[in-house]
Design a protein around this motif. Structure first.
Motif, short mmCIF file in Angstrom:
data_model
loop_
_atom_site.label_atom_id
_atom_site.label_comp_id
_atom_site.label_asym_id
_atom_site.label_seq_id
_atom_site.Cartn_x
_atom_site.Cartn_y
_atom_site.Cartn_z
N ARG A 128 2.12 2.93 -0.67
CA ARG A 128 0.90 3.27 -1.40
C ARG A 128 -0.36 2.66 -0.79
O ARG A 128 -1.46 3.11 -1.04
CB ARG A 128 1.01 2.82 -2.87
N HIS A 129 -0.17 1.59 0.02
CA HIS A 129 -1.33 0.91 0.59
C HIS A 129 -1.68 1.42 1.99
O HIS A 129 -2.57 0.86 2.64
CB HIS A 129 -1.06 -0.59 0.68
N ALA B 265 -1.84 -6.03 3.94
CA ALA B 265 -2.71 -5.37 2.96
C ALA B 265 -2.57 -6.08 1.62
O ALA B 265 -1.45 -6.34 1.15
CB ALA B 265 -2.33 -3.91 2.83
N GLY C 29 2.49 -3.83 4.35
CA GLY C 29 2.35 -3.94 2.90
C GLY C 29 3.66 -3.73 2.19
O GLY C 29 4.66 -3.31 2.82
N VAL D 299 -5.19 1.82 3.67
CA VAL D 299 -6.03 0.67 4.01
C VAL D 299 -6.52 0.76 5.46
O VAL D 299 -7.62 0.29 5.79
CB VAL D 299 -5.25 -0.65 3.79
N ASN E 60 -4.30 -5.88 -2.34
CA ASN E 60 -5.21 -5.23 -3.29
C ASN E 60 -6.03 -4.11 -2.63
O ASN E 60 -7.25 -4.04 -2.75
CB ASN E 60 -6.16 -6.26 -3.92
N ALA E 61 -5.34 -3.27 -1.89
CA ALA E 61 -5.93 -2.07 -1.27
C ALA E 61 -6.93 -2.38 -0.18
O ALA E 61 -7.77 -1.55 0.16
CB ALA E 61 -6.58 -1.19 -2.32
#
Length: 213
Positions: A120-121, A84, A116, A124, A86-87
């Motif tokens: 937080r990702h 992943a 990732g 995706v 940038n999101a």
């Protein structure tokens, strides 16, 4: 049952490849417990990077990339794993699906995974991978697996193992429900489509009963 594993890791060694290895091991174990023989083939995108870009820019593909396409087309199921960034998924991963011939993934069961730096990702998988593969008419397995850096080599690794086991069980059921894939002759389909566009109503064509050849 043939599995093709598409991995978009950009580094060596790759945590994306590590997650793919663990997924295919878990899926193979699940299938073998139900009497299925499994043949797994990997499609590593990193060595194909230049060929994928050439195909995007020129519209032509070389033998190595064509071989990767055939591996995917011949599979009964796909495991697709990307890092992943940038999101979203990596550009290389997306580019491979951009040049993959249309309909290759149609009705094909797919298990998705991503890696990732942090948790937080993790979305995706749901806002990037699943919509793209659904658009390509794949049958995406309901449970996906995301692995953050902290999931490897730590106490939280047990939680990752549990997620992999659960996802593999789901995917195994999906594969067994779909059964061996009916291969389509895309070349004949393209020819038939072209003949229809040209107004050919004779019914004569390759593979048809009325073909005089």
């Amino acid at each position: 049952m043939k599995l093709a594993i598409i991995t978009g890791g950009l580094r060596e060694p790759s945590s994306t490849r590590l997650l793919a290895d663990r997924l295919v091991t878990a899926v193979t174990r699940e299938l073998e417990e139900h009497g299925e023989q499994v043949e797994a083939s990997f499609v590593e995108l990193r060595p194909l990077g230049h060929l994928i870009m050439d195909a995007m820019l020129t519209g032509f593909t070389k033998d190595e990339l064509e071989s990767a396409f055939r591996t995917v087309a011949d599979a009964d199921g796909i495991i697709a794993v990307t890092p992943a960034f940038n999101a979203s998924f990596s550009g290389l991963f997306k580019s491979f699906f951009d040049v993959l011939p249309e309909q290759t993934l149609s009705d094909l069961p797919v298990l998705i995974g991503a890696t990732g730096g942090t948790e937080r990702h993790s979305l995706v998988l749901e806002h990037a991978l699943r919509p793209m593969l659904t658009y390509l008419h794949a049958i995406v397995s309901p449970r996906a697996v995301y692995a953050a850096t902290s999931d490897f080599g730590s106490r939280s690794g047990a939680a990752l193992a549990e997620r992999i086991t659960d996802a593999a069980a789901d995917f195994s059921r999906l594969l067994r429900a779909c059964g061996p894939r009916v291969r389509r002759d895309l070349a004949d389909e393209d020819l038939a489509s072209m003949q229809r566009l040209l107004g050919d109503t004779t019914g004569v064509g390759p593979g048809r009963p009325t073909d005089p050849a």
